[in-house]
Design an enzyme around this catalytic site. Structure first.
Site, PDB file in Angstrom:
ATOM      1  N   CYS A 118       0.808  -1.223   0.045  1.00  0.00           N
ATOM      2  CA  CYS A 118      -0.006  -0.024  -0.052  1.00  0.00           C
ATOM      3  C   CYS A 118       0.733   1.303  -0.003  1.00  0.00           C
ATOM      4  CB  CYS A 118      -1.011   0.030   1.336  1.00  0.00           C
ATOM      5  SG  CYS A 118      -1.673  -1.439   1.452  1.00  0.00           S
ATOM      6  N   HIS A 258      -3.481   6.760   2.858  1.00  0.00           N
ATOM      7  CA  HIS A 258      -3.710   5.519   2.528  1.00  0.00           C
ATOM      8  C   HIS A 258      -4.989   5.114   3.334  1.00  0.00           C
ATOM      9  CE1 HIS A 258      -3.954   1.192   2.028  1.00  0.00           C
ATOM     10  NE2 HIS A 258      -3.425   0.858   3.076  1.00  0.00           N
ATOM     11  N   ASN A 288     -10.216  -0.848   1.442  1.00  0.00           N
ATOM     12  CA  ASN A 288      -8.667  -0.627   1.261  1.00  0.00           C
ATOM     13  C   ASN A 288      -8.491  -1.277  -0.183  1.00  0.00           C
ATOM     14  OD1 ASN A 288      -5.938  -0.948   1.323  1.00  0.00           O
ATOM     15  ND2 ASN A 288      -5.815  -1.790   3.428  1.00  0.00           N
TER      16      ASN A 288
HETATM   17  O1  UT7 Z   1      -3.071  -2.106   4.126  1.00  0.00           O
HETATM   18  C1  UT7 Z   1      -3.180  -3.045   4.914  1.00  0.00           C
HETATM   19  C2  UT7 Z   1      -3.004  -2.419   6.569  1.00  0.00           C
HETATM   20  N1  UT7 Z   1      -4.034  -3.100   7.277  1.00  0.00           N
HETATM   21  C3  UT7 Z   1      -4.666  -2.692   8.232  1.00  0.00           C
HETATM   22  O2  UT7 Z   1      -4.550  -1.328   8.438  1.00  0.00           O
HETATM   23  C4  UT7 Z   1      -5.570  -3.337   9.236  1.00  0.00           C
HETATM   24  C5  UT7 Z   1      -5.574  -2.582  10.590  1.00  0.00           C
HETATM   25  N2  UT7 Z   1      -6.417  -3.296  11.545  1.00  0.00           N
HETATM   26  C6  UT7 Z   1      -7.814  -3.212  11.467  1.00  0.00           C
HETATM   27  O3  UT7 Z   1      -8.268  -2.353  10.693  1.00  0.00           O
HETATM   28  C7  UT7 Z   1      -8.509  -4.156  12.447  1.00  0.00           C
HETATM   29  O4  UT7 Z   1      -7.553  -4.874  13.220  1.00  0.00           O
HETATM   30  C8  UT7 Z   1      -9.493  -5.092  12.046  1.00  0.00           C
HETATM   31  C9  UT7 Z   1     -10.662  -4.177  11.526  1.00  0.00           C
HETATM   32  C10 UT7 Z   1      -9.051  -5.828  10.763  1.00  0.00           C
HETATM   33  C11 UT7 Z   1      -9.994  -6.038  13.088  1.00  0.00           C
HETATM   34  O5  UT7 Z   1     -10.690  -5.139  14.157  1.00  0.00           O
HETATM   35  P1  UT7 Z   1     -10.112  -5.480  15.606  1.00  0.00           P
HETATM   36  O6  UT7 Z   1     -10.821  -4.558  16.635  1.00  0.00           O
HETATM   37  O7  UT7 Z   1      -8.741  -5.708  15.744  1.00  0.00           O
HETATM   38  O8  UT7 Z   1     -10.773  -6.965  15.979  1.00  0.00           O
HETATM   39  P2  UT7 Z   1     -10.380  -8.394  16.218  1.00  0.00           P
HETATM   40  O9  UT7 Z   1      -9.674  -8.996  14.778  1.00  0.00           O
HETATM   41  O10 UT7 Z   1      -9.362  -8.220  17.583  1.00  0.00           O
HETATM   42  O11 UT7 Z   1     -11.619  -9.171  16.586  1.00  0.00           O
HETATM   43  C12 UT7 Z   1     -12.431  -8.781  17.861  1.00  0.00           C
HETATM   44  C13 UT7 Z   1     -13.582  -9.754  17.878  1.00  0.00           C
HETATM   45  C14 UT7 Z   1     -13.185 -11.002  17.795  1.00  0.00           C
HETATM   46  O12 UT7 Z   1     -14.194 -12.082  18.634  1.00  0.00           O
HETATM   47  P3  UT7 Z   1     -13.606 -12.340  19.902  1.00  0.00           P
HETATM   48  O13 UT7 Z   1     -12.548 -13.097  19.720  1.00  0.00           O
HETATM   49  O14 UT7 Z   1     -13.331 -10.979  20.695  1.00  0.00           O
HETATM   50  O15 UT7 Z   1     -14.839 -12.988  20.464  1.00  0.00           O
HETATM   51  C15 UT7 Z   1     -13.395 -11.468  16.272  1.00  0.00           C
HETATM   52  O16 UT7 Z   1     -13.750 -12.804  16.216  1.00  0.00           O
HETATM   53  O17 UT7 Z   1     -14.239  -9.434  16.818  1.00  0.00           O
HETATM   54  C16 UT7 Z   1     -14.623 -10.628  15.975  1.00  0.00           C
HETATM   55  N3  UT7 Z   1     -14.572 -10.314  14.733  1.00  0.00           N
HETATM   56  C17 UT7 Z   1     -15.695  -9.974  13.927  1.00  0.00           C
HETATM   57  N4  UT7 Z   1     -17.185  -9.966  14.279  1.00  0.00           N
HETATM   58  C18 UT7 Z   1     -17.848  -9.624  13.311  1.00  0.00           C
HETATM   59  C19 UT7 Z   1     -13.317 -10.192  13.746  1.00  0.00           C
HETATM   60  N5  UT7 Z   1     -13.915  -9.852  12.481  1.00  0.00           N
HETATM   61  C20 UT7 Z   1     -15.286  -9.722  12.397  1.00  0.00           C
HETATM   62  C21 UT7 Z   1     -16.280  -9.282  11.344  1.00  0.00           C
HETATM   63  N6  UT7 Z   1     -17.604  -9.229  12.211  1.00  0.00           N
HETATM   64  N7  UT7 Z   1     -15.979  -9.158  10.368  1.00  0.00           N
END
Ligand code: UT7
Length: 336
Positions: A118, A258, A288
């Site tokens: 990116c 970005h 993204n």
């Molecule tokens: O150009 C590439 C650069 N990449 C980035 O900038 C990515 C940066 N990171 C992010 O944007 C975030 O980390 C995400 C949006 C990808 C994820 O958010 P998060 O707050 O880090 O969520 P997480 O992965 O820690 O998940 C939290 C909870 C989990 O459940 P438990 O384990 O707490 O019960 C996941 O299973 O949310 C759950 N979860 C979802 N729930 C509903 C993960 N994805 C989803 C979903 N819908 N799509």
């Protein structure tokens, strides 16, 4: 300024998006998620995805034609093509070679791809600027394009909610009025944390030797760690780029970042103390789009009038590698 230094003009920009729209509600057909969860965590409502045989090369070609038209440079006047892609549809020939051919360029100008995810546009601009400033090449086309949707595991709700497809392009030329449009630019990489975002190529060992472990070829990301890393380093880094240009945050008209996560953009916005009008976002509609994200935001912002020309902007990208980079640019009338 060094003797024989040839300043760069940003002569044209363009962008291209696939027509197919997939909303957050559409994704609920694939796995348990909700529009509310995705939108509050990322700022994304929908994304554009390639369909059928359409790919990053088609989008890149379309964006390139638009940027060339705005620049007034004909394809046959180009001296170099650089394409930036996180994951090109073919590793070789390079996307840049495909674009050279599809633009009908019959002279054997060099054409190559950069893999900086990116941060691809900023890396491409740094390379192109070096060539122009030193007089090696004159007219350079940069195409930043990705079709991430083809490499996502559509059962993985952590990654597949985030990405969309698209392309952006920029034409750089020597500046005839002596004014440099890239006021400050910098690129960085930290390979030691490269495992935070990766995509393996799929391949097998020779059947006469021990088989290698199988790879799935999907985009893998540790979203939480990427998020923490980026919000820790990027706001301060952008302040450093601004200082390097001899400017203050308030001297610059726009932040064109970005589009990975709206909360990351807001962290930078807060640090720079910018109003919403100064920060260009389109993540809500496109997600993204990796390498394409910054040039799409720039070209679309100009087209829609949210970015007024005769202004200055900070462009910044970050992504797999981990790579990151930033540039302070002058946006002249007529680039889009
Ligand atoms: O150009 C590439 C650069 N990449 C980035 O900038 C990515 C940066 N990171 C992010 O944007 C975030 O980390 C995400 C949006 C990808 C994820 O958010 P998060 O707050 O880090 O969520 P997480 O992965 O820690 O998940 C939290 C909870 C989990 O459940 P438990 O384990 O707490 O019960 C996941 O299973 O949310 C759950 N979860 C979802 N729930 C509903 C993960 N994805 C989803 C979903 N819908 N799509």
């Amino acid at each position: 300024m060094r003797e024989n230094y040839i300043p760069v003009k940003i002569a044209g920009v363009g962008y291209s998006l696939p027509e197919t729209v997939i909303t957050n509600d559409d994704l609920t057909k694939l796995y348990e998620t909700s529009d509310e969860w995705i939108y509050t965590r990322t700022g994304i409502k929908e994304r554009r995805l390639v369909s059928g045989s359409e790919d990053a090369m088609d989008l890149g070609l379309d964006a390139a034609k638009k940027a060339l038209e705005k620049s007034g440079i004909k394809p046959e006047e180009l001296d170099l093509i650089i394409a930036a892609s996180s994951a090109p549809p073919q590793l070789y020939p390079a996307i840049a070679c495909h674009i050279q051919s599809r633009l009908g360029i019959e002279t054997d100008i060099p054409a190559f791809d950069i893999t900086a995810a990116c941060s691809g546009l900023i890396y491409g601009m740094q390379v192109a600027k070096g060539f122009i400033n030193s007089g090696i090449y004159k007219n350079i086309l940069i195409v930043a394009t990705d079709n991430n949707s083809r490499y996502l595991d559509w059962t993985d709700r952590g990654t597949s909610i985030l990405f969309g497809d698209g392309a952006g392009a920029m034409v750089l030329t020597p500046s005839s009025d002596g004014i440099e449009d890239i006021l400050s630019i910098d690129i960085k990489a930290r390979g030691s944390i490269g495992a935070l975002i990766y995509k393996d190529n799929v391949g097998k060992n020779c059947p006469l030797v021990e088989p290698c472990p199988e790879h799935d070829g999907f985009i893998h990301m540790n979203g939480k760690e990427v998020y923490k890393f980026v919000v820790t380093i990027l706001p301060q880094y952008i302040e450093e780029i601004i200082a390097k240009a001899g400017l203050k945050a308030e001297d610059i008209d726009y932040l064109i970042p970005h589009q990975a996560n709206l909360r990351i953009i807001q962290a930078i916005q807060e640090r720079l103390n910018y109003t919403d009008e100064k920060v260009i976002t389109n993540i809500k509609y496109y997600g993204n789009t990796s390498a394409a994200s910054v040039p799409i935001a720039l070209a679309e912002g100009v087209e829609k009038g949210t970015v007024k020309l005769g202004s200055t902007a900070i462009l910044c990208g970050f992504g797999a590698g981990m790579t990151w980079g930033g540039a302070i640019v002058r946006l002249r009338e007529g680039i889009c």
